[in-house]
Design an enzyme around this catalytic site. Structure first.
Site, PDB file in Angstrom:
ATOM      1  N   SER A  58      -3.415   2.864   3.309  1.00  0.00           N
ATOM      2  CA  SER A  58      -2.076   3.284   2.758  1.00  0.00           C
ATOM      3  C   SER A  58      -2.145   2.939   1.141  1.00  0.00           C
ATOM      4  O   SER A  58      -2.979   3.222   0.550  1.00  0.00           O
ATOM      5  CB  SER A  58      -0.976   2.871   3.734  1.00  0.00           C
ATOM      6  OG  SER A  58       0.212   3.617   3.131  1.00  0.00           O
ATOM      7  N   THR A  59      -1.228   2.033   0.699  1.00  0.00           N
ATOM      8  CA  THR A  59      -0.910   1.825  -0.695  1.00  0.00           C
ATOM      9  C   THR A  59      -1.958   1.032  -1.079  1.00  0.00           C
ATOM     10  O   THR A  59      -2.403   0.018  -0.433  1.00  0.00           O
ATOM     11  CB  THR A  59       0.426   0.963  -0.627  1.00  0.00           C
ATOM     12  OG1 THR A  59       1.409   1.605  -0.058  1.00  0.00           O
ATOM     13  CG2 THR A  59       0.665   0.632  -2.186  1.00  0.00           C
TER      14      THR A  59
ATOM     15  N   HIS B 133      -2.703   7.595   3.980  1.00  0.00           N
ATOM     16  CA  HIS B 133      -1.640   8.115   3.917  1.00  0.00           C
ATOM     17  C   HIS B 133      -1.270   8.883   2.562  1.00  0.00           C
ATOM     18  O   HIS B 133      -1.407   8.152   1.546  1.00  0.00           O
ATOM     19  CB  HIS B 133      -0.157   7.014   4.117  1.00  0.00           C
ATOM     20  CG  HIS B 133      -0.242   6.291   5.275  1.00  0.00           C
ATOM     21  ND1 HIS B 133       0.211   4.975   5.386  1.00  0.00           N
ATOM     22  CD2 HIS B 133      -0.828   6.512   6.499  1.00  0.00           C
ATOM     23  CE1 HIS B 133       0.130   4.719   6.945  1.00  0.00           C
ATOM     24  NE2 HIS B 133      -0.672   5.495   7.314  1.00  0.00           N
TER      25      HIS B 133
ATOM     26  N   MET C 134       1.301  -0.608   3.224  1.00  0.00           N
ATOM     27  CA  MET C 134       2.389  -1.259   3.843  1.00  0.00           C
ATOM     28  C   MET C 134       2.771  -0.675   5.538  1.00  0.00           C
ATOM     29  O   MET C 134       1.872   0.342   5.753  1.00  0.00           O
ATOM     30  CB  MET C 134       3.541  -0.734   3.057  1.00  0.00           C
ATOM     31  CG  MET C 134       3.875   1.024   3.120  1.00  0.00           C
ATOM     32  SD  MET C 134       5.151   1.491   2.033  1.00  0.00           S
ATOM     33  CE  MET C 134       4.660   1.447   0.388  1.00  0.00           C
TER      34      MET C 134
ATOM     35  N   ASP D 164       0.841   0.966  10.550  1.00  0.00           N
ATOM     36  CA  ASP D 164       0.220   2.043  11.263  1.00  0.00           C
ATOM     37  C   ASP D 164      -1.195   1.635  11.598  1.00  0.00           C
ATOM     38  O   ASP D 164      -1.929   0.866  11.080  1.00  0.00           O
ATOM     39  CB  ASP D 164       0.253   3.278  10.169  1.00  0.00           C
ATOM     40  CG  ASP D 164      -0.402   4.525  10.733  1.00  0.00           C
ATOM     41  OD1 ASP D 164      -0.256   4.479  12.266  1.00  0.00           O
ATOM     42  OD2 ASP D 164      -1.043   5.191  10.173  1.00  0.00           O
TER      43      ASP D 164
END
Length: 353
Positions: free
Chosen positions: A171-172, A198, A292, A295
């Site tokens: 993600s991030t 993401h 973050m 998931d």
């Protein structure tokens, strides 16, 4: 003490929208704004102090990518959050900006009111807080739809087949982190790789094309109904849910659908992992990278009941945000925790190739 934010955008309306969102938050302040990267760079070089920079991509005189290159040239280390549209040129340059060191990006809303605007406000503030090291309420960070699982009959493996899949969830910080993972899989790698990064719709094709240039394996955006093949990397489409389905004996196909987001995520690693027990896949090695939230954790716990699953997690020191790797480590389902530049080798070792 309030964190000082500099808004850099050539649109007067967007500068006002962003400044209003920031100034309504008790921990942030946006006292100044710049119309382009050149003006912002001059402010910084003249000694103005900022805790984070919100940067548009397409601007006159100096665009967002050029601005990041200048920050790197002068060794100016201020977190940069890209606030981007989804036009194809903006998408390509947003991916390049992330590769140059931008913390993350937020897609600009289409309208100025309603749910989309509220979601934009929430996503913007969450990323500013993370980039500035402000405490994020754990309930907000990892908010996730809870799904009840019905017992399933595990599909038996077919003799004579090594049905193996490699999965990477991020993600991030993921777009940049993937540049330190995918290029280290060898050209003759014998298994397909699926990446759940993401991202909203419109950006994953640009990410795939950039990674394809850097990697010995072929990297592409996943297509609905596509048969996965060894030696290829498939980036799940932004704004879609990606699942694995099986056609015939051992023919595995990617399904890209408009199923609803879970915890605000499309694609969602949990949803992909929960599709594995419905196939005759034998084993999966999953790399959990920076990001973050949590998931991938619930999906891995579920899939491990039916399949042989090994997990390699990125360590805290090399993560932009130590959320997803922390979740799997805390759950006790990790086989190895390694620095980012060792993730590929650790995954290959877990595969025994």
């Amino acid at each position: 003490m309030e964190k000082k934010v500099l808004v850099i955008d050539d649109s007067a309306l967007m500068r006002r929208v962003l400044s209003d969102i920031i100034n309504k938050d008790k921990l942030l302040t946006a006292g100044k704004a710049a119309e382009n990267g050149k003006e912002a760079l001059e402010m910084i070089l003249q000694g103005e102090k900022f805790d984070i920079l919100l940067v548009d991509i397409n601007m006159p005189k100096m665009n967002g990518v050029q601005f990041l290159k200048e920050l790197n040239k002068y060794r100016i280390h201020i977190p940069v959050l890209i606030v981007s549209s989804i036009a194809s040129e903006s998408a390509n340059e947003t991916i390049e900006a992330l590769a140059l060191g931008a913390f993350d990006f937020v897609k600009k809303p289409n309208g100025s009111v309603g749910y989309e605007m509220e979601d934009f406000r929430r996503q913007l503030l969450l990323r500013i807080y993370l980039a500035c090291g402000l405490r994020v309420d754990s309930a907000e960070e990892s908010k996730e739809e809870v799904r009840s699982h019905l017992p399933r009959k595990r599909i038996k493996r077919a003799k004579g087949h090594d049905r193996t899949l490699v999965l990477i969830a991020s993600s991030t910080g993921g777009p940049r982190a993937l540049q330190s993972v995918l290029p280290y899989f060898p050209m003759d790698f014998p298994y397909p790789i699926v990446v759940i990064q993401h991202m909203p719709a419109g950006f994953t094709d640009s990410l795939a094309k950039r990674l394809d240039v850097m990697s010995p394996l072929h990297v592409k955006e996943a297509e609905d109904g596509e048969i996965i093949q060894a030696g290829n990397v498939y980036i799940a489409q932004g704004g879609k849910q990606c699942e694995l389905i099986e056609r015939g004996k051992g023919t595995f196909v990617l399904s890209e659908t408009d199923k609803p987001a879970r915890g605000g995520l499309r694609p969602c690693a949990d949803i992909f992992l929960e599709s594995l027990p419905d196939t005759s896949l034998e084993r999966c090695v999953c790399g959990v990278l920076t990001g973050m939230g949590a998931d991938g954790c619930k999906g891995l716990q579920y899939a491990k009941q039916y399949k042989e699953i090994k997990v390699v997690a990125q360590n805290e020191e090399t993560c932009v945000v130590y959320g997803m790797p922390r979740a799997v480590a805390k759950a006790g389902i990790v086989n190895e925790v390694v620095p980012l530049d060792e993730v590929a080798n650790a995954m290959i070792k877990q595969l025994g190739v």
